[in-house]
Design a protein around this motif. Structure first.
Motif, PDB file in Angstrom:
ATOM      1  N   MET A 272       0.828  -1.204   0.000  1.00 32.52           N
ATOM      2  CA  MET A 272       0.000   0.000   0.000  1.00 32.52           C
ATOM      3  C   MET A 272       0.867   1.261   0.000  1.00 32.52           C
ATOM      4  O   MET A 272       0.561   2.241  -0.696  1.00 32.52           O
ATOM      5  N   LYS A 273       1.959   1.233   0.765  1.00 36.98           N
ATOM      6  CA  LYS A 273       2.866   2.384   0.787  1.00 36.98           C
ATOM      7  C   LYS A 273       3.487   2.602  -0.590  1.00 36.98           C
ATOM      8  O   LYS A 273       3.615   3.750  -1.057  1.00 36.98           O
ATOM      9  N   TYR A 274       3.880   1.509  -1.230  1.00 35.49           N
ATOM     10  CA  TYR A 274       4.464   1.614  -2.577  1.00 35.49           C
ATOM     11  C   TYR A 274       3.446   2.198  -3.550  1.00 35.49           C
ATOM     12  O   TYR A 274       3.763   3.098  -4.343  1.00 35.49           O
ATOM     13  N   GLN A 275       2.227   1.695  -3.512  1.00 38.57           N
ATOM     14  CA  GLN A 275       1.194   2.179  -4.423  1.00 38.57           C
ATOM     15  C   GLN A 275       0.869   3.651  -4.176  1.00 38.57           C
ATOM     16  O   GLN A 275       0.674   4.425  -5.116  1.00 38.57           O
ATOM     17  N   ALA A 276       0.797   4.041  -2.911  1.00 39.27           N
ATOM     18  CA  ALA A 276       0.496   5.436  -2.591  1.00 39.27           C
ATOM     19  C   ALA A 276       1.565   6.370  -3.152  1.00 39.27           C
ATOM     20  O   ALA A 276       1.258   7.440  -3.695  1.00 39.27           O
ATOM     21  N   ALA A 277       2.825   5.954  -3.028  1.00 38.50           N
ATOM     22  CA  ALA A 277       3.918   6.762  -3.569  1.00 38.50           C
ATOM     23  C   ALA A 277       3.849   6.809  -5.095  1.00 38.50           C
ATOM     24  O   ALA A 277       4.034   7.870  -5.706  1.00 38.50           O
ATOM     25  N   TRP A 278       3.595   5.660  -5.710  1.00 38.37           N
ATOM     26  CA  TRP A 278       3.536   5.575  -7.172  1.00 38.37           C
ATOM     27  C   TRP A 278       2.371   6.400  -7.729  1.00 38.37           C
ATOM     28  O   TRP A 278       2.508   7.105  -8.731  1.00 38.37           O
ATOM     29  N   LEU A 279       1.215   6.323  -7.065  1.00 41.03           N
ATOM     30  CA  LEU A 279       0.017   7.005  -7.538  1.00 41.03           C
ATOM     31  C   LEU A 279      -0.031   8.478  -7.118  1.00 41.03           C
ATOM     32  O   LEU A 279      -0.893   9.221  -7.582  1.00 41.03           O
ATOM     33  N   HIS A 280       0.876   8.879  -6.223  1.00 43.21           N
ATOM     34  CA  HIS A 280       0.860  10.241  -5.662  1.00 43.21           C
ATOM     35  C   HIS A 280      -0.503  10.527  -5.032  1.00 43.21           C
ATOM     36  O   HIS A 280      -1.101  11.588  -5.233  1.00 43.21           O
ATOM     37  N   ALA A 281      -0.986   9.552  -4.282  1.00 44.48           N
ATOM     38  CA  ALA A 281      -2.316   9.634  -3.692  1.00 44.48           C
ATOM     39  C   ALA A 281      -2.382   8.749  -2.462  1.00 44.48           C
ATOM     40  O   ALA A 281      -1.539   7.878  -2.260  1.00 44.48           O
ATOM     41  N   ALA A 282      -3.395   8.966  -1.652  1.00 42.26           N
ATOM     42  CA  ALA A 282      -3.642   8.071  -0.530  1.00 42.26           C
ATOM     43  C   ALA A 282      -4.311   6.800  -1.039  1.00 42.26           C
ATOM     44  O   ALA A 282      -5.015   6.814  -2.055  1.00 42.26           O
ATOM     45  N   VAL A 283      -4.095   5.692  -0.325  1.00 46.76           N
ATOM     46  CA  VAL A 283      -4.706   4.401  -0.656  1.00 46.76           C
ATOM     47  C   VAL A 283      -5.353   3.846   0.611  1.00 46.76           C
ATOM     48  O   VAL A 283      -4.728   3.819   1.677  1.00 46.76           O
ATOM     49  N   ALA A 284      -6.600   3.404   0.492  1.00 51.30           N
ATOM     50  CA  ALA A 284      -7.322   2.859   1.643  1.00 51.30           C
ATOM     51  C   ALA A 284      -7.868   1.479   1.316  1.00 51.30           C
ATOM     52  O   ALA A 284      -8.291   1.210   0.184  1.00 51.30           O
ATOM     53  N   GLY A 285      -7.863   0.597   2.300  1.00 50.75           N
ATOM     54  CA  GLY A 285      -8.412  -0.746   2.147  1.00 50.75           C
ATOM     55  C   GLY A 285      -8.179  -1.523   3.422  1.00 50.75           C
ATOM     56  O   GLY A 285      -7.300  -1.167   4.218  1.00 50.75           O
ATOM     57  N   SER A 286      -8.959  -2.567   3.667  1.00 49.37           N
ATOM     58  CA  SER A 286      -8.811  -3.290   4.930  1.00 49.37           C
ATOM     59  C   SER A 286      -8.007  -4.565   4.774  1.00 49.37           C
ATOM     60  O   SER A 286      -7.955  -5.176   3.703  1.00 49.37           O
TER      61      SER A 286
END
Length: 254
Positions: free
Chosen positions: A65-79
């Motif tokens: 999730m941290k990798y995706q958030a950095a790549w997307l330049h956005a927050a990522v949420a999920g359980s």
């Protein structure tokens, strides 16, 4: 701000496949400031028997999730099904920012009908996260049925519900998402999976709803989709000022 809802299928207890599949589904950034995945997006919903691998998997999933958030330049949420520092199993909704910092909410209402309460420990606090000028209340699946816990106290602008909600109760999902938006004068972001597992079929119905109960954007079929919607905060503020329903709310606490 813009929110992308990610309606996707899940292979039960197949972490590697699920994360790789989401890599492909997310693809190029959509320009959204927040991407919302489903409940237990990396493993599927396992009410029982998830304890053995949950701790190691959760570390890997959070790193993803941290990798995706950095790549997307956005927050990522999920359980994520995870084991806490006391060795207790939690259904934990992570909200991860592009810089790697995160907040989390532990599912308060465990789905006893499927035995979730036997293996998991319930959370005991509401969590509101501020991001790009919007305050989000974090909620997970079965929480949707409990309006007192999610009552707007003037502390949030949008609610996030991540879910594995079965098709046989889809009318309840659709009705309650709209009710939560109307009664709390807020946006509601509801993201549900598609596909099937050993227990249920899922048809998605992922949607973003505004404070009037209108659909801003939604997934139009029971297929994998990434749909982006804009949360118009100016419009929300004008509506709340013009029609101040929350000022007349009953005084109680949950």
């Amino acid at each position: 701000m813009k929110v992308s809802i990610v309606q996707h299928t899940i292979r039960c207890d197949d972490l590697k496949w699920n994360l790789k599949h989401l890599d492909e589904l997310l693809g190029e950034p959509s320009g959204a400031g927040l991407y919302v995945l489903t409940e237990t997006f990396a493993t599927g919903f396992m009410a029982e028997g998830a304890t053995a691998q949950a701790g190691k998997q959760a570390e890997q999933v959070l790193a993803w999730m941290k990798y995706q958030a950095a790549w997307l330049h956005a927050a990522v949420a999920g359980s994520v099904a995870m084991v806490d520092e006391l060795g207790q199993l939690r259904n934990r909704l992570y909200f991860v920012r592009p810089d790697g910092t995160f907040d989390f909410y532990d599912k308060r209402h465990l789905f006893a009908y499927a035995g979730e309460n036997r293996d998991y420990v319930a959370g005991d606090r509401r969590v509101v996260v501020a991001w790009q000028g919007v305050r989000f209340l974090l909620q997970v699946c079965y929480d949707l049925r409990f309006p007192v816990f999610s009552r707007n106290r003037g502390d949030y602008d949008a609610m996030i519900y991540v879910a594995n909600w079965p098709d046989k109760r889809r009318d309840v999902w659709q009705t309650l998402l709209k009710a939560r938006a109307i009664e709390n004068q807020c946006f509601v972001v509801g993201v549900n999976r598609v596909g099937s597992d050993q227990a249920c079929n899922y048809v998605g119905d992922s949607v973003v709803i505004d404070a009037y109960g209108r659909t801003v954007a939604g997934c139009t079929s029971a297929t994998e989709q990434v749909v982006t919607a804009e949360l118009n905060m100016d419009e929300l503020r004008r509506f709340r000022e013009k029609f101040p329903v929350l000022d007349d709310a009953d005084n109680f606490s949950a």
